[in-house]
Design an enzyme around this catalytic site. Structure first.
Site, PDB file in Angstrom:
ATOM      1  N   ARG A 212       4.803  -5.632  -8.379  1.00  8.54           N
ATOM      2  CA  ARG A 212       5.532  -4.383  -8.569  1.00  8.54           C
ATOM      3  C   ARG A 212       6.573  -4.536  -9.675  1.00  8.54           C
ATOM      4  NH1 ARG A 212       5.273  -5.474  -3.031  1.00  8.54           N
ATOM      5  NH2 ARG A 212       4.124  -3.944  -1.771  1.00  8.54           N
ATOM      6  N   LYS A 237       9.008  -5.986  -1.441  1.00 14.33           N
ATOM      7  CA  LYS A 237       9.265  -4.709  -0.782  1.00 14.33           C
ATOM      8  C   LYS A 237       9.254  -4.842   0.737  1.00 14.33           C
ATOM      9  CE  LYS A 237       7.664   0.099  -0.721  1.00 14.33           C
ATOM     10  NZ  LYS A 237       6.642   1.043  -1.236  1.00 14.33           N
ATOM     11  N   HIS A 292       3.356   2.447 -11.914  1.00 15.50           N
ATOM     12  CA  HIS A 292       2.833   1.947 -10.636  1.00 15.50           C
ATOM     13  C   HIS A 292       1.305   1.952 -10.614  1.00 15.50           C
ATOM     14  CE1 HIS A 292       3.652   0.550  -6.611  1.00 15.50           C
ATOM     15  NE2 HIS A 292       2.781   1.404  -6.112  1.00 15.50           N
ATOM     16  N   ARG A 295      -0.402  -1.386 -10.819  1.00 17.08           N
ATOM     17  CA  ARG A 295      -0.655  -2.137  -9.581  1.00 17.08           C
ATOM     18  C   ARG A 295      -2.007  -1.744  -8.991  1.00 17.08           C
ATOM     19  NH1 ARG A 295       1.451  -5.226  -5.447  1.00 17.08           N
ATOM     20  NH2 ARG A 295       1.476  -4.380  -3.342  1.00 17.08           N
ATOM     21  N   HIS A 318      -0.023  -6.771   0.393  1.00 14.48           N
ATOM     22  CA  HIS A 318      -0.236  -5.664   1.330  1.00 14.48           C
ATOM     23  C   HIS A 318      -0.375  -6.210   2.751  1.00 14.48           C
ATOM     24  CE1 HIS A 318      -1.653  -3.611  -2.453  1.00 14.48           C
ATOM     25  NE2 HIS A 318      -0.860  -2.705  -1.938  1.00 14.48           N
ATOM     26  N   TYR A 327      -4.863   1.029  -2.760  1.00 14.30           N
ATOM     27  CA  TYR A 327      -4.674   0.463  -4.098  1.00 14.30           C
ATOM     28  C   TYR A 327      -5.971  -0.081  -4.702  1.00 14.30           C
ATOM     29  CZ  TYR A 327       0.382   0.831  -3.758  1.00 14.30           C
ATOM     30  OH  TYR A 327       1.654   1.312  -3.654  1.00 14.30           O
TER      31      TYR A 327
END
Length: 340
Positions: A212, A237, A292, A295, A318, A327
């Protein structure tokens, strides 16, 4: 028992209700009749065990709660910068002038409908989540007793998940526009390219690792292990650290980067990256392509090399298969080749 007295300076009537099993409750009125009526209602509610102290809710506006949340809660979050802009924007909305005690499902629904004319359903829901959390903190920690009006309204549907992929020619155009801008003999910048020298290597690393923007910008050289071809992320995150393997291309980009005195691999700001990337996308004529989306693109590319979903999630960070699927966007023609 309630005590009512008139203040000489203001000519207003102050009501004080004191009980051994309750904190002191105070309220001021312009008329004595209103003071007596309020005192009777509050004492009755206390006797029946249904009293809720609305003093702070009647004193503070939603804007007051947003400002306090910004200084006491938001400043300790990882996403404080983006949340700060959201909180400041909400403070400028007319609903911020409403007393906390006056907030209702009807007012919140009107705000929702007005907001949906300006932004998407997903953005509106993020604002609603923030308002809801502000109110819940006020109720649980600040003694401001109000019903949460966000819980009373329908939520708008979320946007469809983005599946924007970057074609080979688009990547070439984007990276060309991110080349460091040259200067003329007079020292002025020539047209084209980016004035931020960190942009091109940052974007390449994003495409190669699926990191990210915040993870890239917080990366320190002490956490880069070139000999073993991986980097260690501490500030992710989801709050967990992870080791991200480096492809040959990512390794080569990092080996060519100069070391900055700050110790950061990319000594630039999130705002500078956003502006430089948006301008490069516009010059490359890539349309609706966001940082983004890199990603998404990186996750899809890495998935072609790592068939094991556990290995893929270890790289991208993830936590669930559901999030990973948001994604991973394989091209149909690539899947057709695998089918034979």
């Amino acid at each position: 028992m309630a005590t009512i007295r008139q203040r000489k300076a203001t000519k207003k009537y102050e009501v004080q209700i004191r009980r051994d099993d309750w904190p002191k409750i105070t309220r001021t009125f312009s008329k004595a009749a209103d003071a007596r009526a309020w005192a009777a209602i509050i004492e009755s509610e206390i006797e029946r065990g249904v009293f809720i102290d609305r003093t702070e809710a009647e004193k503070n506006t939603l804007g007051d709660l947003l400002r306090r949340y910004l200084t006491e809660v938001s400043c300790h979050k990882k996403g404080r910068d983006s949340e700060r802009y959201r909180l400041i924007s909400l403070q400028q909305d007319p609903i911020a002038k409403i007393k906390a005690a006056g907030l209702s499902g009807k007012l919140m629904a009107e705000w929702r409908d007005r907001r949906l004319k300006e932004v998407s359903g997903s953005t509106t829901n993020r604002d609603l989540n923030l308002i809801s959390h502000v109110i819940n903190v006020a109720r649980k920690e600040w003694g401001i007793y109000i019903e949460n009006p966000v819980a009373m309204i329908r939520r708008p549907p979320e946007n469809r998940a983005r599946n924007r992929r970057l074609a080979v020619d688009e990547e070439k155009k984007l990276l060309a526009e991110l080349e460091e801008t040259t200067r003329s003999e007079r020292g002025t910048f020539n047209e084209g390219g980016s004035r931020n020298p960190w942009m091109r290597p940052l974007v390449i690393l994003a495409l190669e690792t699926a990191m990210r923007r915040g993870e890239l910008l917080s990366l320190q050289w002490k956490d880069v292990f070139l000999a073993d071809r991986f980097v260690r992320l501490h500030d992710t995150k989801n709050g967990e650290s992870r080791d991200v393997p480096l492809s040959i291309r990512a390794y080569e980009v990092l080996t060519r980067l100069p070391r900055h005195i700050s110790g950061r691999v990319f000594p630039t700001t999130a705002d500078a990256v956003k502006k430089a990337f948006t301008r490069a996308v516009a010059r490359a004529d890539l349309g609706n392509f966001h940082f983004h989306d890199l990603r998404h693109e990186a996750t899809s590319r890495i998935a072609e090399k790592l068939d094991n979903v556990l290995e893929l999630s270890a790289v991208t960070g993830h936590k669930t298969l559901t999030m990973l699927k948001r994604y991973y966007h394989p091209r149909a023609k690539d899947l057709a080749k695998k089918l034979g």
